[in-house]
Design a protein around this motif. Structure first.
Motif, PDB file in Angstrom:
ATOM      1  N   GLU A   1     -17.045 -15.095  -3.338  1.00 42.84           N
ATOM      2  CA  GLU A   1     -17.103 -14.810  -1.903  1.00 42.84           C
ATOM      3  C   GLU A   1     -17.435 -16.080  -1.142  1.00 42.84           C
ATOM      4  O   GLU A   1     -18.454 -16.719  -1.418  1.00 42.84           O
TER       5      GLU A   1
ATOM      6  N   TYR B   1     -14.670 -17.733   4.983  1.00 44.98           N
ATOM      7  CA  TYR B   1     -13.246 -17.476   4.744  1.00 44.98           C
ATOM      8  C   TYR B   1     -13.129 -16.254   3.848  1.00 44.98           C
ATOM      9  O   TYR B   1     -12.842 -16.352   2.643  1.00 44.98           O
TER      10      TYR B   1
ATOM     11  N   LYS C   1     -11.093 -14.003   3.165  1.00 43.11           N
ATOM     12  CA  LYS C   1      -9.908 -13.583   2.413  1.00 43.11           C
ATOM     13  C   LYS C   1      -9.705 -14.407   1.152  1.00 43.11           C
ATOM     14  O   LYS C   1      -8.843 -14.086   0.334  1.00 43.11           O
TER      15      LYS C   1
ATOM     16  N   TRP D   1     -11.385 -14.634  -1.535  1.00 44.34           N
ATOM     17  CA  TRP D   1     -11.554 -13.901  -2.779  1.00 44.34           C
ATOM     18  C   TRP D   1     -10.573 -12.737  -2.957  1.00 44.34           C
ATOM     19  O   TRP D   1     -10.688 -11.977  -3.908  1.00 44.34           O
ATOM     20  N   ASN D   2      -9.583 -12.626  -2.084  1.00 43.69           N
ATOM     21  CA  ASN D   2      -8.452 -11.753  -2.381  1.00 43.69           C
ATOM     22  C   ASN D   2      -7.673 -12.299  -3.571  1.00 43.69           C
ATOM     23  O   ASN D   2      -6.826 -11.614  -4.134  1.00 43.69           O
TER      24      ASN D   2
ATOM     25  N   LYS E   1      -3.639 -16.617  -2.085  1.00 40.23           N
ATOM     26  CA  LYS E   1      -3.435 -15.161  -2.036  1.00 40.23           C
ATOM     27  C   LYS E   1      -3.998 -14.620  -0.720  1.00 40.23           C
ATOM     28  O   LYS E   1      -3.422 -13.740  -0.096  1.00 40.23           O
ATOM     29  N   GLY E   2      -5.126 -15.171  -0.287  1.00 46.82           N
ATOM     30  CA  GLY E   2      -5.712 -14.736   0.975  1.00 46.82           C
ATOM     31  C   GLY E   2      -5.241 -15.555   2.158  1.00 46.82           C
ATOM     32  O   GLY E   2      -5.187 -15.072   3.292  1.00 46.82           O
ATOM     33  N   TYR E   3      -4.855 -16.794   1.914  1.00 48.27           N
ATOM     34  CA  TYR E   3      -4.453 -17.701   2.992  1.00 48.27           C
ATOM     35  C   TYR E   3      -3.174 -18.423   2.600  1.00 48.27           C
ATOM     36  O   TYR E   3      -3.188 -19.582   2.175  1.00 48.27           O
TER      37      TYR E   3
END
Lengths: 503, 503
Positions: free
Chosen positions: B226, B230, B232, B234-235, B278-280
């Motif tokens: 985490e 930011y 996202k 850890w998506n 994946k998140g960004y």
């Protein structure tokens, strides 16, 4: 399926939707292992209060030695193990959220004696809005421990709010085991297993509701147990520290017992007993023949009887293996005499099946058997066939453990009623503290569901439960149990980077 | 050698016999791992009182957050783990036996701040007849924790009397590490490691006095951490639960810190960073090129800087790998800019050696390196060569770990003084909760002695320490650490029944 409020239709709609989980797809979303007998759930969410309490009002059981309280504390500790609960949920801060304040446990029997065959059923309700307490009812404290285990598997960590939550409430679970004997054999003669390792195994057994630890203590290679009346017997251990004092053994039995697990202590005679003679060479027929023990000697019976009288547990297994055909009569003589001794100490008797195959009609009629024989009418049986339930056979995949059905070859209902249950065996030739847990799990869990869950709820095709078993395997990892990936046979290392759930 | 009383000659004889342990055979009987710098012992025996106490009179250290008290309690718990202490030893029952009533700990520094390079030395005396207390002196509480660890390895369970005893007293031990950086790398990107598993690893590190946990948190395959600013990022984790919240990470750092272990949190940029996108997705150069991150984008630096500013630990590693030669300049630009960012947050910088090999003269002169290069004058170095100290190379036997000597190729004393220490690496491609500990141990222990024990005390031929390492491996098993047999390479299952000490 979600419960939704629709004005004017609410009562009917709620009844219609929040029904029993019936489709297989629904079952597989449940993430409970082993699958309970009857389960229904809703679509709401509740959070565990940070002051989650145990309440026992109305219970006949007074928890004289703290078995329930300890079980409850263990349950809470285990759901809080894998992530830090830093969000706050208590009565003052819950606001509109549904807060679960505690667990109300009602047990109808006041005893905490662990008797084989005692009632292990429970009913779990989590929870109605009116009652911010989950409700757990059981006949015995050991049924309640199973209920706590299931409750723990409903708990999840909310990664956003950082609290423990239960999804899909209200839950309504009624559960009891299909078979009363659900065992795991471990072998401390081929390799000594230190106490912490045995305790880790016992804890992991409770997660799958296995209830018999068959402790194969001694064998040819080593005799690691203290027998106070024959203090030289444990000279047959590998080394002074690779031994269990009498108090160590009692500690194992006590640790298991407080978790609802019977310990079946096994000492083999007259075969598999070379290690006995290290301290008492006169047990060997001769210098050149150290196995089996000399069955013509009264000393052999005396020492066997004393070993059996240790009173560690209710059952003792006299595992008797034939040495050579020419000694068939000696073997039969020994077995019958040993059975009489065991019986006189008040023990139930379980034999391995070779005795049945050789002179079954002469044996004590109350004998039960570890059994892999399908055709014979062998009375009370415990399934333990090596082609499917031997964990040391690391080529055997979990699907075969899951699919091994006791009634597959027995159609007669009367014979079916004589099947006590079954046992997976972790023989120790290649097993020590370094690899025991990854060899046992998750394949023993697959067998555990076969022994617990009602036949009609089991999957015909094991592959259908893959996702649910994978989730359970990852749960074991989160609880500090080194369960191996599902893919491959036993104790295969993960073969590539990836998600726990996909391996 | 035993200390014996001979009237008229006692003082001289005792001085003569109870001398320093000098012969190699003596060293190998000591059963302490890693071997302390200076050890002498006698020939007597003392028993631990069942009320064994911690006493701190005269100590400047006030134990503000309980680090010492917890360490003492952990030490006692661990010596009592493998057998039930049922014999009685206290002041009233000791009779003529020498009873050790407690441990007197004197620490001269009042701070409990864990600073890299702080004094880890200790002096341990167990004990004279006049003083029924063992004496432990240290400059810092972390030195004292090492002393407690050594003390725990002097303790044995007497199988007859069923109490904890210390043989060969009086012990006189003066000890300090050879190198200040003694590390273990673990990789939570290739496989997620649940918190209990990481804590088990940390505990086992303390048994060998390793003091840096190099946490390789993210990589191509997953981003499980985490980053609050930011959310996202850890998506990029394998699944929602296979992640570390910020509090989880802080818990790891705290758990390790209270045991004297620094956590070196590593986040790789711009290579090995596919999972960031994946998140960004804008971090990826394009849809078809997802690695390395786009170094022409300020967003990449912004997000890297924020990740570095998490303040989990004092050091951050910027591991920078080259993608293609045509991007050499972009790579150099990124590394230099990233170093500036890290430096501005007050971090020390460690790079992997590729950066040195490519543009070493442009780097921040204070940089240290993970190093396997023998020839170059690379300044401050941490030995971590893959041909000998990569634990995922399971063909590498423990003897090679033991024999890997930092100064083997460096004869110049000034360059020797720049070697900070070394690190064994547990890369995670085939490592998860099921097999991590048997892959790390006992081979990491062999490396730990190389890093702790004075060079002159190390065995030239590793086979000479086999017995002592086997004893230590069995000790790890008794403490619930799944250390593998010595025979073979890494994580080999025991290949036959036998004693722990012989496998």
């Amino acid at each position: 399926m979600r419960a939704t409020k629709i004005s004017g239709l609410a009562p009917l709609f709620v009844l219609f939707i929040a029904g029993a989980v019936s489709s297989f797809e629904d079952i597989e979303k449940l993430r409970i292992w082993p699958l309970p007998a009857e389960v229904s759930h809703g679509g709401r969410r509740m959070y565990l209060s940070e002051d989650f309490k145990l309440v026992t009002e109305g219970s006949k059981y007074e928890d004289p030695s703290g078995i329930l309280k300890e079980g409850f504390d263990r349950m809470l500790a285990v759901v809080r193990l894998s992530h830090v609960v830093s969000g706050h949920r208590n009565s003052s801060s819950s606001g509109g959220s549904a807060l679960l304040e505690g667990l109300h446990v009602i047990i109808s029997s006041s005893t905490d004696e662990l008797e084989y065959g005692a009632d292990e059923s429970y009913k779990l309700v989590v929870a109605s809005r009116e009652k911010p307490y989950a409700q757990l009812e059981a006949k015995s404290v050991y049924g309640a421990l199973h209920g706590l285990q299931t409750f723990s598997q409903l708990c999840h960590f909310n990664m956003k709010k950082k609290v423990i939550e239960i999804l899909m409430t209200p839950w309504n679970i009624t559960d009891q085991p299909r078979f009363s004997y659900r065992g795991l054999l471990i072998d401390t003669s081929r390799h000594y297993l230190p106490l912490p390792v045995m305790k880790n195994v016992i804890d992991s057994m409770t997660y799958t509701k296995l209830n018999v630890l068959h402790w194969h203590i001694v064998d040819t290679q080593s005799f690691p147990l203290e027998i106070p009346s024959y203090p030289k017997l444990w000279n047959g251990a590998y080394s002074p520290t690779q031994r269990y004092t009498f108090e160590d053994a009692a500690e194992i039995v006590n640790y298991a017992g407080r978790r609802g697990i019977h310990v079946l202590a096994e000492i083999d005679v007259p075969g598999h007993a070379l290690s006995w003679g290290k301290g008492y060479p006169s047990l060997w027929p001769s210098k050149n023949c150290q196995e089996p023990l000399d069955v013509s000697s009264d000393f052999t019976f005396k020492i066997s009887a004393r070993s059996l009288s240790l009173n560690l547990s209710t059952w003792e297994v006299t595992k008797l293996k034939k040495h050579r055909k020419t000694e068939a009569e000696a073997y039969e003589y020994f077995v019958l005499r040993a059975q009489k001794i065991a019986s006189s100490h008040g023990y139930e008797i379980i034999n391995w099946e070779e005795t049945f195959n050789n002179f079954g009609n002469k044996l004590n009629p109350k004998t039960a058997w570890y059994w892999s024989c399908w055709e014979s009418d062998c009375g009370r049986c415990i399934m333990s066939n090596q082609d499917k339930w031997y964990l040391d056979h690391i080529d055997t995949p979990w699907q075969m453990f899951y699919a091994n059905e006791p009634f597959e070859m027995i159609k007669d209902e009367k014979r079916q009623s004589l099947v006590l249950g079954g046992e997976v065996c972790m023989w120790g030739e290649h097993i020590d503290a370094s690899d025991i847990q990854q060899t046992i799990w998750p394949r023993a869990a697959a067998a555990a569901e076969r022994l617990w869950t009602p036949y009609t709820k089991l999957a015909e095709n094991p592959d259908k439960v893959t996702t649910r078993l994978a989730h359970f395997r990852c749960l074991l990892n989160e609880r500090g149990v080194a369960a191996a990936p599902l893919v491959g046979g036993g104790r295969v290392a993960p073969f590539e980077p990836g998600s726990c759930l996909a391996q």
